[in-house]
Design an enzyme around this catalytic site. Structure first.
Site, PDB file in Angstrom:
ATOM      1  CE1 TYR A  59     -35.743 -36.265  -2.749  1.00  0.00           C
ATOM      2  CE2 TYR A  59     -36.375 -37.139  -4.874  1.00  0.00           C
ATOM      3  CZ  TYR A  59     -35.709 -36.195  -4.117  1.00  0.00           C
ATOM      4  OH  TYR A  59     -35.018 -35.187  -4.739  1.00  0.00           O
TER       5      TYR A  59
HETATM    6  N1  NAP Z   1     -31.429 -32.324  -5.911  1.00  0.00           N
HETATM    7  C1  NAP Z   1     -32.098 -31.725  -4.968  1.00  0.00           C
HETATM    8  O1  NAP Z   1     -31.548 -31.315  -3.944  1.00  0.00           O
HETATM    9  C2  NAP Z   1     -33.584 -31.553  -5.118  1.00  0.00           C
HETATM   10  C3  NAP Z   1     -34.303 -30.689  -4.262  1.00  0.00           C
HETATM   11  C4  NAP Z   1     -35.678 -30.556  -4.458  1.00  0.00           C
HETATM   12  C5  NAP Z   1     -36.299 -31.255  -5.496  1.00  0.00           C
HETATM   13  N2  NAP Z   1     -35.583 -32.107  -6.293  1.00  0.00           N
HETATM   14  C6  NAP Z   1     -36.203 -32.819  -7.446  1.00  0.00           C
HETATM   15  O2  NAP Z   1     -36.948 -31.882  -8.184  1.00  0.00           O
HETATM   16  C7  NAP Z   1     -38.302 -32.329  -8.297  1.00  0.00           C
HETATM   17  C8  NAP Z   1     -39.226 -31.148  -8.345  1.00  0.00           C
HETATM   18  O3  NAP Z   1     -39.112 -30.376  -7.155  1.00  0.00           O
HETATM   19  P1  NAP Z   1     -40.338 -29.537  -6.638  1.00  0.00           P
HETATM   20  O4  NAP Z   1     -41.481 -30.428  -6.322  1.00  0.00           O
HETATM   21  O5  NAP Z   1     -39.841 -28.624  -5.583  1.00  0.00           O
HETATM   22  O6  NAP Z   1     -40.683 -28.738  -8.006  1.00  0.00           O
HETATM   23  P2  NAP Z   1     -41.554 -27.544  -8.492  1.00  0.00           P
HETATM   24  O7  NAP Z   1     -42.044 -27.984  -9.831  1.00  0.00           O
HETATM   25  O8  NAP Z   1     -40.788 -26.281  -8.396  1.00  0.00           O
HETATM   26  O9  NAP Z   1     -42.767 -27.392  -7.458  1.00  0.00           O
HETATM   27  C9  NAP Z   1     -43.793 -28.294  -7.341  1.00  0.00           C
HETATM   28  C10 NAP Z   1     -44.975 -27.559  -6.741  1.00  0.00           C
HETATM   29  O10 NAP Z   1     -45.579 -26.751  -7.760  1.00  0.00           O
HETATM   30  C11 NAP Z   1     -46.966 -27.079  -7.844  1.00  0.00           C
HETATM   31  N3  NAP Z   1     -47.366 -27.092  -9.260  1.00  0.00           N
HETATM   32  C12 NAP Z   1     -46.792 -27.757 -10.271  1.00  0.00           C
HETATM   33  N4  NAP Z   1     -47.450 -27.509 -11.426  1.00  0.00           N
HETATM   34  C13 NAP Z   1     -48.478 -26.691 -11.107  1.00  0.00           C
HETATM   35  C14 NAP Z   1     -49.520 -26.098 -11.870  1.00  0.00           C
HETATM   36  N5  NAP Z   1     -49.619 -26.292 -13.169  1.00  0.00           N
HETATM   37  N6  NAP Z   1     -50.406 -25.310 -11.218  1.00  0.00           N
HETATM   38  C15 NAP Z   1     -50.314 -25.111  -9.884  1.00  0.00           C
HETATM   39  N7  NAP Z   1     -49.345 -25.654  -9.112  1.00  0.00           N
HETATM   40  C16 NAP Z   1     -48.448 -26.437  -9.726  1.00  0.00           C
HETATM   41  C17 NAP Z   1     -47.086 -28.476  -7.289  1.00  0.00           C
HETATM   42  O11 NAP Z   1     -48.392 -28.616  -6.776  1.00  0.00           O
HETATM   43  P3  NAP Z   1     -49.269 -29.894  -7.198  1.00  0.00           P
HETATM   44  O12 NAP Z   1     -48.641 -31.026  -6.481  1.00  0.00           O
HETATM   45  O13 NAP Z   1     -50.631 -29.541  -6.741  1.00  0.00           O
HETATM   46  O14 NAP Z   1     -49.152 -30.015  -8.693  1.00  0.00           O
HETATM   47  C18 NAP Z   1     -46.023 -28.494  -6.206  1.00  0.00           C
HETATM   48  O15 NAP Z   1     -46.519 -27.979  -4.994  1.00  0.00           O
HETATM   49  C19 NAP Z   1     -38.503 -33.279  -7.106  1.00  0.00           C
HETATM   50  O16 NAP Z   1     -39.540 -34.196  -7.319  1.00  0.00           O
HETATM   51  C20 NAP Z   1     -37.156 -33.935  -7.035  1.00  0.00           C
HETATM   52  O17 NAP Z   1     -37.080 -34.994  -7.980  1.00  0.00           O
HETATM   53  C21 NAP Z   1     -34.239 -32.246  -6.117  1.00  0.00           C
END
Ligand code: NAP
Length: 326
Positions: A59
């Site tokens: 990351y």
């Molecule tokens: N193991 C793997 O291969 C893998 C892959 C992907 C991710 N990950 C892990 O999973 C974590 C989460 O992944 P992700 O970021 O894809 O998760 P997610 O929670 O599915 O998506 C995050 C997105 O949702 C938006 N969001 C969140 N809360 C919101 C709300 N209340 N209202 C409007 N928009 C909202 C965020 O925008 P804002 O920023 O504006 O809040 C962001 O764009 C990562 O940080 C990482 O640690 C692991």
């Protein structure tokens, strides 16, 4: 905040884990926050009782680990549960042994991660994907040694086929090596393929389940035709490759919006509440760049969905090709 036991370990983690992929540098991805802005989110998460943080060596090419370590250094390390990962190739300074899960790579990458985090031990060290080039015995022996050396307390795995995870657990049992305690997999209302095998298998094996992209990277937080309305929606190439808009995705998205209006909450809160109602989920990993959205996520812990709400949300789903690993 509610706390829950992580699988068959004795370790207690908050019912939400803070994903740190959004912290690091906008040079890595345009939607990623720099240190000052990231600090605000991590500190608010701690205020709200979140004790579990997930990062990875890749990351922002390690900057995420550095920022997390800098912020957590100002708090009591005993109160934190820190998870990081190895396997994926770095974008900066790639070399053949920077990627994969050989003994050499694991030993180097874990040492580098600890260095960036400024910690002697992480609580959970995860393999980001399956390594088709390295025998699983070698990977497990290297991880077991890392536990014996005190560099990590537990080991975990991330997206892979269930047969691979079963092979790894069986190999650990056969060789009397540390067992994977967790599975970090791709699971949300518009991607439910993990319900076929991985989730029932994890339940049977006492594995802690920590889904990534619980809000489908933002797809479940706003009407489906507005995915591009944020910098991440517009620029995250990875989300573009995931099949959220296919099959029943748009219909599920509309039902999330409808129930959010009925309950007087946000779409993100309904999508997260659905996941939190699933018994096989231990702690979803939420990703956000906004304090307000983080607070929304914590409030979702209090939302009670009825069985008919859950059925209504799930009904339009159609089977999808496997996405998130190969
Ligand atoms: N193991 C793997 O291969 C893998 C892959 C992907 C991710 N990950 C892990 O999973 C974590 C989460 O992944 P992700 O970021 O894809 O998760 P997610 O929670 O599915 O998506 C995050 C997105 O949702 C938006 N969001 C969140 N809360 C919101 C709300 N209340 N209202 C409007 N928009 C909202 C965020 O925008 P804002 O920023 O504006 O809040 C962001 O764009 C990562 O940080 C990482 O640690 C692991």
């Amino acid at each position: 905040m509610e706390y829950t036991t992580l699988g068959s370990t004795g370790m207690e983690v908050s019912s939400l884990c803070l994903g740190c992929m959004s912290f690091g540098s906008s040079e890595w991805q345009p939607w990623v926050l720099d240190e000052e802005e990231s600090r605000e989110i991590i500190e608010r998460a701690i205020d709200l009782g979140i004790n579990f943080f997930d990062t990875a060596n890749v990351y922002s090419s390690g900057k995420s680990e550095e920022i997390l370590g800098n912020v957590l250094a100002e708090y009591d390390r005993d109160e934190q549960v820190v998870a990081t990962k190895a396997f994926l190739p770095p974008e900066e300074d790639p070399h053949p042994n920077a990627t994969g899960l050989s003994r050499k790579t694991i030993e180097q990458e874990l040492a580098n991660s600890l260095d960036r985090l400024g910690m002697e031990t992480v609580d959970l060290y995860q393999i980001h994907r399956w390594d088709y080039e390295t025998p699983i015995e070698e990977t497990l022996r290297a991880l077991d040694d890392a536990v014996r050396r005190g560099q990590t307390r537990y080991i975990g795995a991330s997206s892979m086929w269930t047969y691979q995870f079963a092979d790894a657990l069986h190999t650990s049992d056969r060789l009397d090596l540390e067992r994977f305690a967790t599975m970090q997999n791709h699971y949300n209302l518009v991607y439910r393929e993990e319900e076929r095998e991985m989730l029932p298998f994890c339940e049977r094996e006492g594995i802690g389940v920590m889904p990534w992209s619980p809000l489908a990277g933002g797809y479940l937080t706003r009407p489906h035709d507005e995915l591009d309305a944020t910098t991440r929606g517009e620029t995250d190439k990875y989300i573009d490759r995931l099949p959220y808009r296919d099959g029943g995705g748009p219909a599920v998205n509309e039902r999330v919006a409808e129930l959010a209006a009925d309950h007087g909450v946000t779409m993100a809160q309904i999508a997260l509440a659905w996941l939190l109602h699933k018994e096989w989920v231990t702690t979803p990993i939420v990703g956000t760049t906004s304090v307000e959205h983080l607070e929304d996520a914590v409030e979702a812990l209090e939302i009670d969905l009825s069985d008919s709400d859950i059925e209504y949300l799930e009904e339009p789903y159609e089977p999808l090709p496997v996405a998130g690993h190969e």
